[in-house]
Design a protein around this motif. Structure first.
Motif, PDB file in Angstrom:
ATOM      1  N   LYS A   1       2.794  24.098  -3.197  1.00 19.13           N
ATOM      2  CA  LYS A   1       3.099  22.716  -3.597  1.00 19.13           C
ATOM      3  C   LYS A   1       4.517  22.539  -4.126  1.00 19.13           C
ATOM      4  O   LYS A   1       4.762  21.793  -5.074  1.00 19.13           O
ATOM      5  CB  LYS A   1       2.082  22.178  -4.600  1.00 19.13           C
ATOM      6  N   HIS A   2       5.460  23.262  -3.512  1.00 20.52           N
ATOM      7  CA  HIS A   2       6.874  23.120  -3.846  1.00 20.52           C
ATOM      8  C   HIS A   2       7.678  22.793  -2.593  1.00 20.52           C
ATOM      9  O   HIS A   2       7.331  23.214  -1.498  1.00 20.52           O
ATOM     10  CB  HIS A   2       7.429  24.417  -4.460  1.00 20.52           C
ATOM     11  N   LEU A   3       8.736  22.058  -2.785  1.00 19.99           N
ATOM     12  CA  LEU A   3       9.723  21.819  -1.743  1.00 19.99           C
ATOM     13  C   LEU A   3      11.019  22.459  -2.251  1.00 19.99           C
ATOM     14  O   LEU A   3      11.656  21.925  -3.159  1.00 19.99           O
ATOM     15  CB  LEU A   3       9.908  20.320  -1.493  1.00 19.99           C
ATOM     16  N   ASP A   4      11.353  23.618  -1.704  1.00 16.81           N
ATOM     17  CA  ASP A   4      12.539  24.356  -2.124  1.00 16.81           C
ATOM     18  C   ASP A   4      13.687  24.017  -1.187  1.00 16.81           C
ATOM     19  O   ASP A   4      13.534  24.100   0.033  1.00 16.81           O
ATOM     20  CB  ASP A   4      12.248  25.863  -2.104  1.00 16.81           C
ATOM     21  N   TYR A   5      14.825  23.629  -1.745  1.00 16.37           N
ATOM     22  CA  TYR A   5      15.952  23.185  -0.921  1.00 16.37           C
ATOM     23  C   TYR A   5      17.162  24.098  -1.080  1.00 16.37           C
ATOM     24  O   TYR A   5      17.360  24.752  -2.095  1.00 16.37           O
ATOM     25  CB  TYR A   5      16.339  21.741  -1.254  1.00 16.37           C
ATOM     26  N   SER A   6      17.964  24.114  -0.031  1.00 14.18           N
ATOM     27  CA  SER A   6      19.257  24.804  -0.051  1.00 14.18           C
ATOM     28  C   SER A   6      20.153  24.056   0.926  1.00 14.18           C
ATOM     29  O   SER A   6      19.729  23.096   1.563  1.00 14.18           O
ATOM     30  CB  SER A   6      19.100  26.272   0.365  1.00 14.18           C
TER      31      SER A   6
ATOM     32  N   ALA B   1       0.830  -1.209   0.000  1.00 16.73           N
ATOM     33  CA  ALA B   1       0.000   0.000   0.000  1.00 16.73           C
ATOM     34  C   ALA B   1       0.860   1.253   0.000  1.00 16.73           C
ATOM     35  O   ALA B   1       2.015   1.238   0.408  1.00 16.73           O
ATOM     36  CB  ALA B   1      -0.894  -0.014   1.231  1.00 16.73           C
ATOM     37  N   ALA B   2       0.248   2.340  -0.450  1.00 17.93           N
ATOM     38  CA  ALA B   2       0.898   3.646  -0.343  1.00 17.93           C
ATOM     39  C   ALA B   2       1.099   3.937   1.132  1.00 17.93           C
ATOM     40  O   ALA B   2       0.217   3.691   1.947  1.00 17.93           O
ATOM     41  CB  ALA B   2       0.009   4.711  -0.986  1.00 17.93           C
ATOM     42  N   LYS B   3       2.272   4.459   1.462  1.00 15.27           N
ATOM     43  CA  LYS B   3       2.576   4.741   2.862  1.00 15.27           C
ATOM     44  C   LYS B   3       3.073   6.170   2.992  1.00 15.27           C
ATOM     45  O   LYS B   3       4.054   6.552   2.358  1.00 15.27           O
ATOM     46  CB  LYS B   3       3.618   3.757   3.386  1.00 15.27           C
ATOM     47  N   ILE B   4       2.375   6.934   3.829  1.00 14.73           N
ATOM     48  CA  ILE B   4       2.760   8.321   4.053  1.00 14.73           C
ATOM     49  C   ILE B   4       2.851   8.604   5.551  1.00 14.73           C
ATOM     50  O   ILE B   4       2.340   7.844   6.365  1.00 14.73           O
ATOM     51  CB  ILE B   4       1.780   9.314   3.367  1.00 14.73           C
ATOM     52  N   ILE B   5       3.522   9.704   5.877  1.00 13.39           N
ATOM     53  CA  ILE B   5       3.646  10.144   7.258  1.00 13.39           C
ATOM     54  C   ILE B   5       2.741  11.353   7.469  1.00 13.39           C
ATOM     55  O   ILE B   5       2.046  11.767   6.548  1.00 13.39           O
ATOM     56  CB  ILE B   5       5.129  10.441   7.617  1.00 13.39           C
ATOM     57  N   THR B   6       2.752  11.915   8.662  1.00 14.16           N
ATOM     58  CA  THR B   6       1.784  12.972   8.999  1.00 14.16           C
ATOM     59  C   THR B   6       2.273  14.379   8.693  1.00 14.16           C
ATOM     60  O   THR B   6       1.531  15.331   8.880  1.00 14.16           O
ATOM     61  CB  THR B   6       1.420  12.900  10.491  1.00 14.16           C
ATOM     62  N   TRP B   7       3.495  14.541   8.233  1.00 16.14           N
ATOM     63  CA  TRP B   7       4.033  15.884   7.956  1.00 16.14           C
ATOM     64  C   TRP B   7       4.813  15.857   6.650  1.00 16.14           C
ATOM     65  O   TRP B   7       5.199  14.794   6.164  1.00 16.14           O
ATOM     66  CB  TRP B   7       4.937  16.368   9.105  1.00 16.14           C
ATOM     67  N   ASP B   8       5.030  17.039   6.104  1.00 16.77           N
ATOM     68  CA  ASP B   8       5.876  17.181   4.918  1.00 16.77           C
ATOM     69  C   ASP B   8       6.544  18.549   4.975  1.00 16.77           C
ATOM     70  O   ASP B   8       6.227  19.366   5.844  1.00 16.77           O
ATOM     71  CB  ASP B   8       5.061  17.012   3.628  1.00 16.77           C
ATOM     72  N   LEU B   9       7.447  18.795   4.058  1.00 15.90           N
ATOM     73  CA  LEU B   9       8.168  20.063   3.972  1.00 15.90           C
ATOM     74  C   LEU B   9       7.778  20.849   2.717  1.00 15.90           C
ATOM     75  O   LEU B   9       8.481  21.766   2.314  1.00 15.90           O
ATOM     76  CB  LEU B   9       9.680  19.806   4.002  1.00 15.90           C
ATOM     77  N   VAL B  10       6.657  20.492   2.144  1.00 16.51           N
ATOM     78  CA  VAL B  10       6.158  21.138   0.936  1.00 16.51           C
ATOM     79  C   VAL B  10       5.400  22.403   1.343  1.00 16.51           C
ATOM     80  O   VAL B  10       4.580  22.381   2.257  1.00 16.51           O
ATOM     81  CB  VAL B  10       5.236  20.179   0.151  1.00 16.51           C
ATOM     82  N   ASP B  11       5.684  23.514   0.672  1.00 19.36           N
ATOM     83  CA  ASP B  11       5.034  24.781   1.030  1.00 19.36           C
ATOM     84  C   ASP B  11       3.637  24.892   0.416  1.00 19.36           C
ATOM     85  O   ASP B  11       3.188  24.000  -0.305  1.00 19.36           O
ATOM     86  CB  ASP B  11       5.928  25.971   0.675  1.00 19.36           C
TER      87      ASP B  11
ATOM     88  N   LYS C   1      -1.828  14.533  -2.607  1.00 18.44           N
ATOM     89  CA  LYS C   1      -3.216  14.932  -2.333  1.00 18.44           C
ATOM     90  C   LYS C   1      -3.351  15.686  -1.009  1.00 18.44           C
ATOM     91  O   LYS C   1      -4.337  16.378  -0.793  1.00 18.44           O
ATOM     92  CB  LYS C   1      -4.116  13.699  -2.300  1.00 18.44           C
ATOM     93  N   LYS C   2      -2.338  15.551  -0.126  1.00 20.86           N
ATOM     94  CA  LYS C   2      -2.388  16.196   1.195  1.00 20.86           C
ATOM     95  C   LYS C   2      -1.748  17.583   1.202  1.00 20.86           C
ATOM     96  O   LYS C   2      -1.864  18.291   2.186  1.00 20.86           O
ATOM     97  CB  LYS C   2      -1.663  15.319   2.232  1.00 20.86           C
ATOM     98  N   TYR C   3      -1.050  17.967   0.136  1.00 22.76           N
ATOM     99  CA  TYR C   3      -0.355  19.246   0.133  1.00 22.76           C
ATOM    100  C   TYR C   3      -1.355  20.402   0.045  1.00 22.76           C
ATOM    101  O   TYR C   3      -2.362  20.348  -0.574  1.00 22.76           O
ATOM    102  CB  TYR C   3       0.646  19.380  -1.016  1.00 22.76           C
TER     103      TYR C   3
END
Length: 164
Positions: free
Chosen positions: A40-45, A27-37, A162-164
């Motif tokens: 809907k982008h995750l900007d890294y440095s 099954a698809a497995k996700i956690i309860t948090w993300d770093l996506v703004d 879908k959660k972002y």
């Protein structure tokens, strides 16, 4: 005796088909948090010596969902900062919910390029809200040399998106 051997052979054939398909259909497995703004982008440095692997990992995820992970810029502030630590443990890297990815140089420096790529891609996956999955996935809980996304990785990313 022939009947026992026939049954044993049939069991082995069925087992060899069922076991791989069980793992492949996880099954698809996700956690309860993300770093996506919110856009809907995750900007890294960062200043990690493994930034080239972060860029390659971003390319791997972006090949599936275009443009979600990108380098931070003056217009797009960093959602995740990548840095290095040197710790005596068996952890290769950690992604924190406060927007940090730390790479353990003591372990990362021992890896070949595919291993480093796997770790960087995996850690970005956590930033995208993905949880650990099966051994055939980039998101497997232990580092491997796997650098391409599996069906499970993609299913998990679809569910996270879908959660972002």
């Amino acid at each position: 005796m022939k009947k026992v051997l026939s049954l044993l052979l049939a069991f082995i054939c069925v087992w060899s088909i069922v076991i791989p398909s069980v793992e492949a259909n996880a099954a698809a497995k996700i956690i309860t948090w993300d770093l996506v703004d919110s856009s809907k982008h995750l900007d890294y440095s960062g200043n990690s010596k493994y930034m080239s692997f972060i860029r390659s990992g971003a390319n791997t995820w972006n090949a599936y969902k275009k443009g979600v992970i990108r380098p931070a810029s003056a217009q797009n502030k960093s959602d995740v900062y990548c840095s290095d630590v040197s710790v005596n443990n068996n952890v290769n890297a950690t992604t924190y919910s406060n927007g940090k990815i730390t790479f353990n140089k003591k372990n990362m420096d021992k890896k070949n390029n595919a291993g480093k790529q796997n770790v960087a891609t995996h850690e970005l996956g956590h930033g995208l809200r993905l949880a650990h999955n099966t051994s055939s996935d980039v998101m497997y809980q232990y580092s491997t040399s796997k650098t391409s996304l599996s069906t499970n990785d993609k299913k998990s990313y679809d569910a996270a998106y879908k959660k972002y």
